[in-house]
Write a protein that holds these residues in place. Structure first.
Motif, PDB file in Angstrom:
ATOM      1  N   THR A 254      87.457 -13.750  22.380  1.00 35.14           N
ATOM      2  CA  THR A 254      88.007 -13.048  21.218  1.00 35.14           C
ATOM      3  C   THR A 254      88.625 -11.718  21.652  1.00 35.14           C
ATOM      4  OG1 THR A 254      85.785 -12.189  20.811  1.00 35.14           O
ATOM      5  CG2 THR A 254      86.506 -14.073  19.497  1.00 35.14           C
ATOM      6  N   VAL A 255      89.739 -11.366  20.998  1.00 35.34           N
ATOM      7  CA  VAL A 255      90.528 -10.202  21.387  1.00 35.34           C
ATOM      8  C   VAL A 255      90.941  -9.430  20.144  1.00 35.34           C
ATOM      9  CG1 VAL A 255      92.794  -9.508  22.305  1.00 35.34           C
ATOM     10  CG2 VAL A 255      91.417 -11.199  23.529  1.00 35.34           C
TER      11      VAL A 255
ATOM     12  N   ARG B 178      84.780  -3.671  10.357  1.00 34.49           N
ATOM     13  CA  ARG B 178      85.423  -4.893   9.840  1.00 34.49           C
ATOM     14  C   ARG B 178      85.623  -5.924  10.935  1.00 34.49           C
ATOM     15  NH1 ARG B 178      90.298  -1.960   7.179  1.00 34.49           N
ATOM     16  NH2 ARG B 178      91.065  -4.033   6.591  1.00 34.49           N
ATOM     17  N   VAL B 179      85.912  -5.474  12.145  1.00 31.77           N
ATOM     18  CA  VAL B 179      86.045  -6.422  13.261  1.00 31.77           C
ATOM     19  C   VAL B 179      84.700  -7.065  13.571  1.00 31.77           C
ATOM     20  CG1 VAL B 179      86.476  -6.606  15.744  1.00 31.77           C
ATOM     21  CG2 VAL B 179      88.084  -5.358  14.295  1.00 31.77           C
ATOM     22  N   ARG B 180      83.652  -6.271  13.589  1.00 30.58           N
ATOM     23  CA  ARG B 180      82.325  -6.835  13.861  1.00 30.58           C
ATOM     24  C   ARG B 180      81.930  -7.845  12.795  1.00 30.58           C
ATOM     25  NH1 ARG B 180      81.168  -1.331  14.945  1.00 30.58           N
ATOM     26  NH2 ARG B 180      80.029  -1.185  12.960  1.00 30.58           N
ATOM     27  N   GLU B 181      82.230  -7.551  11.544  1.00 27.24           N
ATOM     28  CA  GLU B 181      81.918  -8.499  10.462  1.00 27.24           C
ATOM     29  C   GLU B 181      82.747  -9.768  10.588  1.00 27.24           C
ATOM     30  OE1 GLU B 181      82.696  -6.167   7.010  1.00 27.24           O
ATOM     31  OE2 GLU B 181      80.724  -5.165   7.022  1.00 27.24           O
ATOM     32  N   LEU B 182      84.011  -9.602  10.942  1.00 30.67           N
ATOM     33  CA  LEU B 182      84.922 -10.735  11.030  1.00 30.67           C
ATOM     34  C   LEU B 182      84.528 -11.686  12.156  1.00 30.67           C
ATOM     35  CD1 LEU B 182      87.581 -11.776   9.700  1.00 30.67           C
ATOM     36  CD2 LEU B 182      88.815 -10.498  11.460  1.00 30.67           C
ATOM     37  N   THR B 183      83.953 -11.123  13.219  1.00 28.45           N
ATOM     38  CA  THR B 183      83.665 -11.926  14.415  1.00 28.45           C
ATOM     39  C   THR B 183      82.187 -12.228  14.599  1.00 28.45           C
ATOM     40  OG1 THR B 183      83.552  -9.896  15.730  1.00 28.45           O
ATOM     41  CG2 THR B 183      85.679 -11.051  15.647  1.00 28.45           C
ATOM     42  N   GLY B 184      81.370 -11.754  13.673  1.00 27.11           N
ATOM     43  CA  GLY B 184      79.939 -12.002  13.797  1.00 27.11           C
ATOM     44  C   GLY B 184      79.292 -11.231  14.934  1.00 27.11           C
ATOM     45  N   GLY B 185      79.731  -9.980  15.143  1.00 26.50           N
ATOM     46  CA  GLY B 185      79.079  -9.159  16.156  1.00 26.50           C
ATOM     47  C   GLY B 185      80.000  -8.380  17.063  1.00 26.50           C
ATOM     48  N   GLY B 186      81.283  -8.704  17.068  1.00 23.76           N
ATOM     49  CA  GLY B 186      82.221  -7.972  17.902  1.00 23.76           C
ATOM     50  C   GLY B 186      83.028  -8.888  18.809  1.00 23.76           C
ATOM     51  N   VAL B 187      83.988  -8.303  19.506  1.00 22.56           N
ATOM     52  CA  VAL B 187      84.918  -9.084  20.329  1.00 22.56           C
ATOM     53  C   VAL B 187      84.594  -8.943  21.815  1.00 22.56           C
ATOM     54  CG1 VAL B 187      86.808  -8.989  18.670  1.00 22.56           C
ATOM     55  CG2 VAL B 187      86.559  -7.145  20.359  1.00 22.56           C
ATOM     56  N   HIS B 188      85.088  -9.910  22.585  1.00 26.88           N
ATOM     57  CA  HIS B 188      84.954  -9.815  24.040  1.00 26.88           C
ATOM     58  C   HIS B 188      85.841  -8.702  24.613  1.00 26.88           C
ATOM     59  CE1 HIS B 188      83.727 -14.073  23.326  1.00 26.88           C
ATOM     60  NE2 HIS B 188      82.918 -13.852  24.356  1.00 26.88           N
TER      61      HIS B 188
ATOM     62  N   PHE C 172      85.929   0.742  21.546  1.00 27.64           N
ATOM     63  CA  PHE C 172      84.607   0.576  22.150  1.00 27.64           C
ATOM     64  C   PHE C 172      83.584   0.127  21.105  1.00 27.64           C
ATOM     65  CE2 PHE C 172      80.630   2.260  24.086  1.00 27.64           C
ATOM     66  CZ  PHE C 172      80.721   1.651  25.330  1.00 27.64           C
ATOM     67  N   LYS C 173      83.698   0.656  19.883  1.00 26.25           N
ATOM     68  CA  LYS C 173      82.724   0.338  18.830  1.00 26.25           C
ATOM     69  C   LYS C 173      82.811  -1.109  18.363  1.00 26.25           C
ATOM     70  CE  LYS C 173      82.728   5.040  16.923  1.00 26.25           C
ATOM     71  NZ  LYS C 173      83.196   5.864  15.767  1.00 26.25           N
ATOM     72  N   MET C 174      83.966  -1.751  18.536  1.00 27.09           N
ATOM     73  CA  MET C 174      84.124  -3.111  18.014  1.00 27.09           C
ATOM     74  C   MET C 174      83.784  -4.193  19.028  1.00 27.09           C
ATOM     75  SD  MET C 174      88.307  -3.376  17.762  1.00 27.09           S
ATOM     76  CE  MET C 174      88.409  -1.976  16.651  1.00 27.09           C
ATOM     77  N   LEU C 175      83.204  -3.801  20.162  1.00 26.42           N
ATOM     78  CA  LEU C 175      82.852  -4.774  21.199  1.00 26.42           C
ATOM     79  C   LEU C 175      81.527  -5.473  20.908  1.00 26.42           C
ATOM     80  CD1 LEU C 175      83.647  -2.677  24.399  1.00 26.42           C
ATOM     81  CD2 LEU C 175      85.086  -4.451  23.370  1.00 26.42           C
ATOM     82  N   ARG C 176      81.441  -6.700  21.330  1.00 32.13           N
ATOM     83  CA  ARG C 176      80.168  -7.401  21.361  1.00 32.13           C
ATOM     84  C   ARG C 176      79.425  -6.983  22.630  1.00 32.13           C
ATOM     85  NH1 ARG C 176      81.061 -13.551  21.635  1.00 32.13           N
ATOM     86  NH2 ARG C 176      78.983 -13.597  22.551  1.00 32.13           N
TER      87      ARG C 176
END
Length: 362
Positions: free
Chosen positions: A183-184, A240-250, A266-270
């Motif tokens: 995920t990006v 919103r990114v964390r919610e959309l991806t279920g925890g964050g992106v790669h 940095f905050k939106m990372l899994r």
């Protein structure tokens, strides 16, 4: 030759006559065909980044070789070429270990005891900008600041490969090494951001999320590969990114160059994710991170010109375009003569364009 000269920070470029030299042993004289108007140039106009003045700006270019020096081996007269500001020497530690974009060698520039490549008609000094100075009818560069491409490639699209494409796709494939299915997110959908989205698509990323404040740019982002879009004006994008991806992106790519958006990346990372900063954050600006996040093996890294190996990369990107995999036609918002270069920067500041191109008569 005619060129667009920056004489003072905060002032419009002036169209002037500038003297250009003849090729030295390892230099190439190129007749400029097209130059992209990049936000990096605006940083120097506005003074957030410094360079010696006066100078001829412009660095995202393509053209045709007119003359070569006696020792040039990589290109010949008549070749169509794309230029790259990260000129490389080929023999330093960075070059020999495959990090050509980081080459610091002065060997690609003229020495103090040699005449300058550019000068004012009265003999006054004129700085060459980023090894290129492309807002001009001709460029005189080291042979390792350009690479030959196939002649059926339109040069006004090839110019985009010289910066936006190399920077964006290279950040995905070389710096971050995005793997199929990962995920990006891409923050900022200007020219570099659109190329980053396209690079994520080519790399096989699964979910590709574009973030911007301009609805028109978000629509464009879908064309370049975004599976989801987020309007940054509507609040907390990292949440919103964390919610959309279920925890964050790669992977999160920051393509603007701001403290706040770098921190958001940095905050939106899994856990185990990497934030890659492509944008030019101004000197002196500090980015603040939460130290505890490093226990989750989250990473923040920079990317300069897509960690490129441009003599190899650029011909491949040309092939991608010719195959329909790389989108360049859609990136060009306007084609303007050199005399309208200041109009292009004004449109850029208003957020109205993806990329304006300065084009020269054949």
């Amino acid at each position: 030759m005619k060129a667009a000269v920056l004489r003072a920070v905060g002032q419009p470029l002036s169209i002037e006559d500038v003297e250009i030299g003849l090729p030295g042993p390892r230099e190439v004289l190129i007749r400029t065909s097209a130059v992209g108007v990049c936000h990096s140039d605006l940083h120097f106009i506005e003074g957030s980044y410094k360079t010696a003045l006066p100078t001829v700006l412009g660095h995202e270019a393509a053209g045709i070789v007119e003359k070569v020096g006696s020792e040039v081996r990589t290109v010949k007269v008549g070749d169509h070429v794309v230029t790259c500001l990260s000129a490389y020497c080929g023999h330093c530690e960075y070059c020999l270990t495959g990090h050509m974009s980081l080459c610091p060698s002065p060997d690609t520039q003229r020495g103090k005891d040699e005449p300058p490549r550019l000068a004012q008609p009265d003999g006054g000094s004129m700085t060459q900008y980023l090894n290129l100075s492309a807002f001009a009818e001709h460029m005189l560069v080291h042979e390792h600041a350009c690479t030959a491409i196939r002649k059926d490639m339109p040069l006004d699209r090839a110019a985009l490969i010289g910066c936006a494409v190399t920077t964006g796709i290279g950040a995905v494939t070389h710096t971050a090494n995005v793997r199929p299915g990962e995920t990006v997110t891409v923050i900022g959908c200007g020219g570099v951001g659109l190329a980053t989205l396209n690079g994520a698509l080519i790399a096989g990323a699964g979910r590709i999320i574009a973030i911007d404040r301009q609805p028109s740019k978000l629509e464009m982002a879908r064309v370049f590969g975004a599976t989801d879009v987020i309007d940054a004006s509507e609040g907390d994008v990292a949440k919103r990114v964390r919610e959309l991806t279920g925890g964050g992106v790669h992977h999160a790519f920051e393509c603007i160059g701001l403290k706040a958006t770098a921190e958001d990346a940095f905050k939106m990372l899994r856990r185990g994710g990497a934030a890659t900063i492509i944008g030019m954050i101004p000197p002196g600006v500090k980015v603040e991170l939460s130290g505890v996040d490093f226990l989750s093996e989250k990473k923040m890294q920079g990317s300069f010109m897509g960690s490129n190996r441009f003599p190899v990369d650029m011909p491949r990107y040309v092939d991608f375009y010719m195959q329909g995999r790389l989108k360049l036609d859609e990136m060009v918002s306007a084609r303007l003569p050199l005399e309208r270069v200041n109009d292009a920067f004004e449109e850029m500041k208003r957020g109205e364009v993806a990329r304006s191109m300065i084009v020269f008569d054949a």
